[in-house]
Design an enzyme around this catalytic site. Structure first.
Site, mmCIF file in Angstrom:
data_model
loop_
_atom_site.group_PDB
_atom_site.id
_atom_site.type_symbol
_atom_site.label_atom_id
_atom_site.label_comp_id
_atom_site.label_asym_id
_atom_site.label_seq_id
_atom_site.Cartn_x
_atom_site.Cartn_y
_atom_site.Cartn_z
ATOM 1 C CD GLU A 249 94.590 76.658 8.293
ATOM 2 O OE1 GLU A 249 95.601 76.670 7.572
ATOM 3 O OE2 GLU A 249 94.512 76.000 9.345
ATOM 4 C CD GLU B 267 96.454 71.986 7.056
ATOM 5 O OE1 GLU B 267 97.639 71.792 7.348
ATOM 6 O OE2 GLU B 267 96.079 72.924 6.333
HETATM 7 C C1 GCO Z 1 102.939 77.452 8.229
HETATM 8 C C2 GCO Z 1 101.656 76.925 7.717
HETATM 9 C C3 GCO Z 1 100.633 76.891 8.840
HETATM 10 C C4 GCO Z 1 99.422 76.202 8.434
HETATM 11 C C5 GCO Z 1 98.378 75.924 9.460
HETATM 12 C C6 GCO Z 1 97.721 74.677 8.990
HETATM 13 O O1 GCO Z 1 103.530 78.265 7.558
HETATM 14 O O2 GCO Z 1 103.333 76.990 9.287
HETATM 15 O O3 GCO Z 1 101.193 77.657 6.645
HETATM 16 O O4 GCO Z 1 100.469 78.170 9.354
HETATM 17 O O5 GCO Z 1 98.824 76.795 7.330
HETATM 18 O O6 GCO Z 1 98.799 75.769 10.763
HETATM 19 O O7 GCO Z 1 96.541 74.447 9.601
#
Ligand code: GCO
Length: 477
Positions: A375, A167
């Site tokens: 994801e 990301e």
């Molecule tokens: C959160 C996010 C993360 C991300 C993930 C991205 O709540 O901190 O949803 O968990 O989805 O790290 O790659």
């Protein structure tokens, strides 16, 4: 007409990231990352939560892999902490850190779980931030490539699925646009400059992977929120095209074709915030074409037209904070809207299973690459019942609807290789602490009280286990 089955090689899996699960923040020679530093600054995270202990996966790895084996996971995506391998980002390698991931990889393979390794899930070595400002300096390209080469050399015999940057649009966007992630900056010129350097680092790492792991597959994981026009007014269509180009093509075009899309670049030039593309950069980018596009899908976005004097940069709707979805946008290009047809999660993320099909189709059509869904999942306030169970039917509903849409996309002709739910165990949400839970396995802890970190299988654990078994035995899900 019926839907095509999932291919027999399809990998149903689950995912995590080092800082969010490992804990052991200074164990066995690990150096500090920017997240170790940032979470200790007052007010940066929910109730000042940090990942010092997280869910202590580092010390409970065998127990966690045993749960994955019990579930029958086909792949497990995890990230390697750069600061366990190079405590100061560069220089001398830390054998104890390398050995931990050796043990994890070997254990996964013993259970026929395909290891999928993310090399960078946001935990930049603090030393490199101090030394040259992390992604703001081209020096990171060499340090990142060296770190990657160390991993490819050490694990490439056993690990064939690799993800480079997780990301990039989020860690750069929240780090330099919204000031919500380290380094907490709000400066668009710096944002696009750092983003360009991240592209170069990504491409260099992929190019060197070709020599070191010729039979492996590698690609970035992009947080793709497909954009919809709010209605069929022609100006809404232009707004949708603007947003799709600036938010999405701007990243994926560079990954795949090594070139920025024209209209987004023209806009950044008009604003005086365009990145400097130096001679030779385009060649580097073009030499780093990925084998697949990794997609992290949580929600779609909706936009309408936004006049030049309209609403400006708001918080991105991916921060997980309530009420940030509307009233933001880019003057002259688009304005973010709520989609009245979609419900939202408790963190105000639009729930849109069909949007995953849209995402897969669009990526397939534009980039002609296979796709790994790296994801997808639901963050919720899960609660233990009196007899210590977690009845997360809402998560089962969420994931099963998304899997249905993947099957439709496969029937449409999209080449999808794997689906990783976020996440396997509950873990630290970067900004939202431990109250926001994503896992199939509940972890008994809260922000301040670590308790015994007991692992408790949720209802969704048994459901996903059955789904994987059905796929393996009958080809159906
Ligand atoms: C959160 C996010 C993360 C991300 C993930 C991205 O709540 O901190 O949803 O968990 O989805 O790290 O790659």
């Amino acid at each position: 007409a019926s839907l095509n089955p999932f291919p027999s090689t399809f990998l149903f899996g689950s995912a995590s990231a080092a800082y969010q699960i490992e804990g052991a923040y200074d164990q066995d020679g690990k150096g500090p990352s920017v997240w170790d530093t940032y979470t200790k600054l007052e007010g940066t995270t929910f109730k000042n939560t940090n990942g010092d202990v997280a869910v202590d996966h580092y010390n409970r790895m065998e127990e966690d892999v045993a749960l994955m084996a019990e579930m029958g996971l086909k792949t497990y995506r995890f990230s390697i902490a750069w600061t366990r391998i190079y405590p100061t980002g560069a220089g001398e390698v830390n054998e104890a850190g390398l050995a931990f991931y050796d043990r994890l990889i070997d254990l996964l393979l013993q259970h026929d779980i395909v290891p999928m390794v993310t090399v960078y899930h946001w935990d930049l070595p603090q030393a490199l931030m101090d030394k040259y400002g992390g992604f703001e300096s081209r020096q990171i390209i060499e340090d990142f490539t060296t770190y990657c080469e160390t991993l490819f050399t050490r694990y490439g015999d056993r690990v064939k699925h690799w993800i480079t940057l997780n990301e990039q649009n989020i860690f750069i966007g929240l780090g330099y646009r919204n000031g919500l992630h380290p380094p907490g900056v709000k400066d668009l010129k710096r944002m696009y400059a750092a983003n360009h350097i991240a592209f170069l680092a990504n491409a260099k790492a992929i190019a060197s992977f070709r020599n070191l792991v010729p039979d492996g597959k590698i690609g970035p994981s992009f947080a793709y929120g497909p954009i919809y026009p709010a209605d069929c007014k022609p100006e809404s269509i232009i707004a949708y095209e603007n947003a799709e180009e600036l938010n999405n093509h701007f990243y994926m075009d560079v990954y795949v074709n090594g070139e920025y899309p024209d209209m987004a670049m023209k806009y950044l030039e008009r604003e005086g915030i365009a990145p400097t593309v130096e001679p030779g950069d385009t060649e580097i980018l073009k030499a780093g074409k990925p084998d697949f596009m990794g997609v992290n899908y949580y929600q779609s976005g909706t936009v309408s037209a936004n006049p030049l004097d309209g609403v400006g940069e708001g918080k991105m709707n991916t921060t997980g904070k309530k009420g940030t979805t509307s009233a933001s946008g880019v003057p002259g290009l688009f304005r973010n809207e709520r989609n009245p047809h979609l419900e939202t999660t408790n963190w105000d993320w639009a729930i849109d299973p069909a949007g995953l099909r849209v995402a897969l189709r669009r990526i397939h059509n534009r980039y002609k690459l296979p796709i790994i869904i790296s994801e997808n999942g639901l963050g919720e306030f899960d609660k233990l019942t009196e007899n210590g169970e977690v009845h997360d039917d809402y998560r089962i509903d969420y994931i099963s609807k998304h899997i249905d849409e993947i099957q439709k996309a496969i029937t449409d002709g999209v080449d999808v290789l794997a689906y990783c739910t976020w996440s396997f165990t509950d873990l630290l949400s970067w900004l939202n602490g431990y109250q926001k839970r994503y896992g199939f396995v509940y972890i008994d802890r809260d922000e301040t009280d670590e308790k015994e970190l007991k692992r408790i299988k949720k209802k969704s654990f048994y459901w996903y286990k059955d789904l994987i078994a059905r796929h393996a035995n009958e080809g159906a899900v």
